[in-house]
Design a protein around this motif. Sequence first.
Motif, PDB file in Angstrom:
ATOM      1  N   ASP A 167       0.863  -1.182   0.000  1.00 17.14           N
ATOM      2  CA  ASP A 167       0.000   0.000   0.000  1.00 17.14           C
ATOM      3  C   ASP A 167       0.905   1.240   0.000  1.00 17.14           C
ATOM      4  N   SER A 168       0.648   2.178  -0.903  1.00 18.19           N
ATOM      5  CA  SER A 168       1.499   3.359  -1.010  1.00 18.19           C
ATOM      6  C   SER A 168       1.490   4.203   0.251  1.00 18.19           C
ATOM      7  N   ALA A 169       0.467   4.015   1.113  1.00 18.37           N
ATOM      8  CA  ALA A 169       0.392   4.790   2.350  1.00 18.37           C
ATOM      9  C   ALA A 169       1.215   4.165   3.456  1.00 18.37           C
ATOM     10  N   LEU A 170       1.718   2.945   3.244  1.00 12.68           N
ATOM     11  CA  LEU A 170       2.482   2.243   4.265  1.00 12.68           C
ATOM     12  C   LEU A 170       3.971   2.573   4.173  1.00 12.68           C
ATOM     13  N   LEU A 171       4.659   2.401   5.304  1.00 10.45           N
ATOM     14  CA  LEU A 171       6.089   2.631   5.348  1.00 10.45           C
ATOM     15  C   LEU A 171       6.815   1.654   4.432  1.00 10.45           C
ATOM     16  N   GLN A 172       6.243   0.479   4.230  1.00  9.74           N
ATOM     17  CA  GLN A 172       6.844  -0.516   3.353  1.00  9.74           C
ATOM     18  C   GLN A 172       7.039   0.027   1.938  1.00  9.74           C
ATOM     19  N   ALA A 173       6.146   0.932   1.497  1.00 10.29           N
ATOM     20  CA  ALA A 173       6.246   1.513   0.160  1.00 10.29           C
ATOM     21  C   ALA A 173       7.437   2.446   0.027  1.00 10.29           C
ATOM     22  N   LYS A 174       7.977   2.904   1.175  1.00 10.29           N
ATOM     23  CA  LYS A 174       9.138   3.797   1.148  1.00 10.29           C
ATOM     24  C   LYS A 174      10.451   3.015   1.099  1.00 10.29           C
ATOM     25  N   VAL A 175      10.357   1.688   1.223  1.00  7.90           N
ATOM     26  CA  VAL A 175      11.557   0.853   1.281  1.00  7.90           C
ATOM     27  C   VAL A 175      11.638   0.033   0.001  1.00  7.90           C
ATOM     28  N   GLN A 176      12.752   0.160  -0.679  1.00  2.67           N
ATOM     29  CA  GLN A 176      12.973  -0.570  -1.921  1.00  2.67           C
ATOM     30  C   GLN A 176      14.053  -1.628  -1.695  1.00  2.67           C
ATOM     31  N   GLY A 177      14.195  -2.525  -2.648  1.00  2.12           N
ATOM     32  CA  GLY A 177      15.241  -3.534  -2.561  1.00  2.12           C
ATOM     33  C   GLY A 177      14.704  -4.843  -2.035  1.00  2.12           C
ATOM     34  N   ALA A 178      15.556  -5.590  -1.329  1.00  5.32           N
ATOM     35  CA  ALA A 178      15.165  -6.903  -0.811  1.00  5.32           C
ATOM     36  C   ALA A 178      13.999  -6.771   0.152  1.00  5.32           C
ATOM     37  N   THR A 179      13.133  -7.752   0.117  1.00  4.88           N
ATOM     38  CA  THR A 179      11.963  -7.738   1.000  1.00  4.88           C
ATOM     39  C   THR A 179      12.354  -8.323   2.342  1.00  4.88           C
ATOM     40  N   VAL A 180      12.479  -7.459   3.332  1.00  2.00           N
ATOM     41  CA  VAL A 180      12.787  -7.894   4.690  1.00  2.00           C
ATOM     42  C   VAL A 180      11.844  -7.206   5.652  1.00  2.00           C
ATOM     43  N   LEU A 181      11.521  -7.911   6.712  1.00  2.00           N
ATOM     44  CA  LEU A 181      10.665  -7.370   7.779  1.00  2.00           C
ATOM     45  C   LEU A 181       9.355  -6.795   7.247  1.00  2.00           C
ATOM     46  N   GLY A 182       8.811  -7.495   6.243  1.00  2.00           N
ATOM     47  CA  GLY A 182       7.535  -7.046   5.704  1.00  2.00           C
ATOM     48  C   GLY A 182       6.432  -7.049   6.745  1.00  2.00           C
ATOM     49  N   SER A 183       6.486  -7.982   7.713  1.00  2.00           N
ATOM     50  CA  SER A 183       5.450  -8.058   8.747  1.00  2.00           C
ATOM     51  C   SER A 183       5.447  -6.827   9.645  1.00  2.00           C
ATOM     52  N   VAL A 184       6.594  -6.157   9.745  1.00  2.00           N
ATOM     53  CA  VAL A 184       6.677  -4.938  10.562  1.00  2.00           C
ATOM     54  C   VAL A 184       6.311  -3.717   9.741  1.00  2.00           C
ATOM     55  N   LEU A 185       6.942  -3.581   8.570  1.00  2.00           N
ATOM     56  CA  LEU A 185       6.755  -2.385   7.761  1.00  2.00           C
ATOM     57  C   LEU A 185       5.358  -2.286   7.166  1.00  2.00           C
ATOM     58  N   SER A 186       4.686  -3.440   6.965  1.00  4.16           N
ATOM     59  CA  SER A 186       3.368  -3.418   6.330  1.00  4.16           C
ATOM     60  C   SER A 186       2.249  -3.018   7.272  1.00  4.16           C
ATOM     61  N   SER A 187       2.576  -2.799   8.537  1.00  4.98           N
ATOM     62  CA  SER A 187       1.535  -2.376   9.493  1.00  4.98           C
ATOM     63  C   SER A 187       1.753  -0.951   9.972  1.00  4.98           C
ATOM     64  N   VAL A 188       2.719  -0.255   9.341  1.00  7.43           N
ATOM     65  CA  VAL A 188       3.023   1.113   9.754  1.00  7.43           C
ATOM     66  C   VAL A 188       2.707   2.055   8.595  1.00  7.43           C
TER      67      VAL A 188
END
Length: 357
Positions: free
Chosen positions: A198-219
């Motif tokens: 989701d572009s509104a999530l912090l995960q959208a601000k992180v590029q590259g390898a997918t790590v800690l998606g369970s943390v970043l996808s809830s912020v």
Amino acid sequence: QAVGLGQRETGVERARIEQLESQQRRLLQQQEHQESERSTLAQLQPAVALETLESRARLARDAGQKAATELQELLAEISVTRDRERVESQALNALAKRWQEALGAQVSTEALQQAALGKVSGKVTEWLMSKSLDRQPRVAQQLRVDRGWERAVETVLGSYLEAVCVDGLDSVTDLLASFDGGHLAVVSMGEAAAVPRDSALLQAKVQGATVLGSVLSSVYTAETLNEALRLRSRLGSGESVVTRDGIWLGSDWLRLSRDADPHTGVIEREETLREIHTQVSGLADEVKDLERRLELTRERVRDHEDRRDRFQADVNRLHREHVDRRAELDSARARNVDAARRMTQLETGLADVRTEL
């Protein structure tokens, strides 16, 4: 008395006749000698024709001038090549200095990053080495964060930034029994790949390898604190929001840190390290390329200098040859002039002899 006078006159006449006959014999001998010398001079031919000597001298002169011209052109080329060598040498020194400075910056920045990521010597590092995990990347080294959001990601991930990345947690669970001291965090790479971005999530601000998606996808992210406060009322269970400058809020909590934190700046520093590494690699290639070009230029200088020595030897040889040919020509001309002058003298002498005869 008359008889005595006649005898005296007869004696005088006889003496005059004898004198005339002696003079005639002398003149005839002189004539014969001069005619013989004239005949010899007339038949005398030079060993080499004057025209041939002139041609030889001219060819030697032209060859010497051509060699001298080629030598001057080569000397000019040597000057230009030496100037190029000097410019390339100075450029190489400047480039090598930049390369060394970049290497120094890389070493010092890597040392700071190693310390920030917990890679310095200690029990945890020793345990990781014993399990061949010390060369595994850390989370901060795998992240590519949009510029300006580094502090927010560092706030949310905290100590996870120095977590060891592995290919699945199952690969390390059997090893944990031997871990007997320190703080260890292990993150699986790729397990969160199926989480929607989701572009509104912090995960959208992180590029590259997918790590800690369970943390970043809830912020969620917010540009300002006021925007974050408005979003807080809509947060679900386990969700939170973080501002660009690192204020982190949940539905009933808020976290903010402005104290010195070893993890502060690790993401930006890692990006700086990537840039420095690219710079160092590029400068190393440039240094090698310039070293190769400089060596070619120096080889060209050496080749030109060898040719210069050969050309100089040719110029000296041709100059001596021209001098010899010129001396030979001048000598032949002088002999011709002397012969012509002697021939004139002989013709005059013969004319005088014929007149007297």
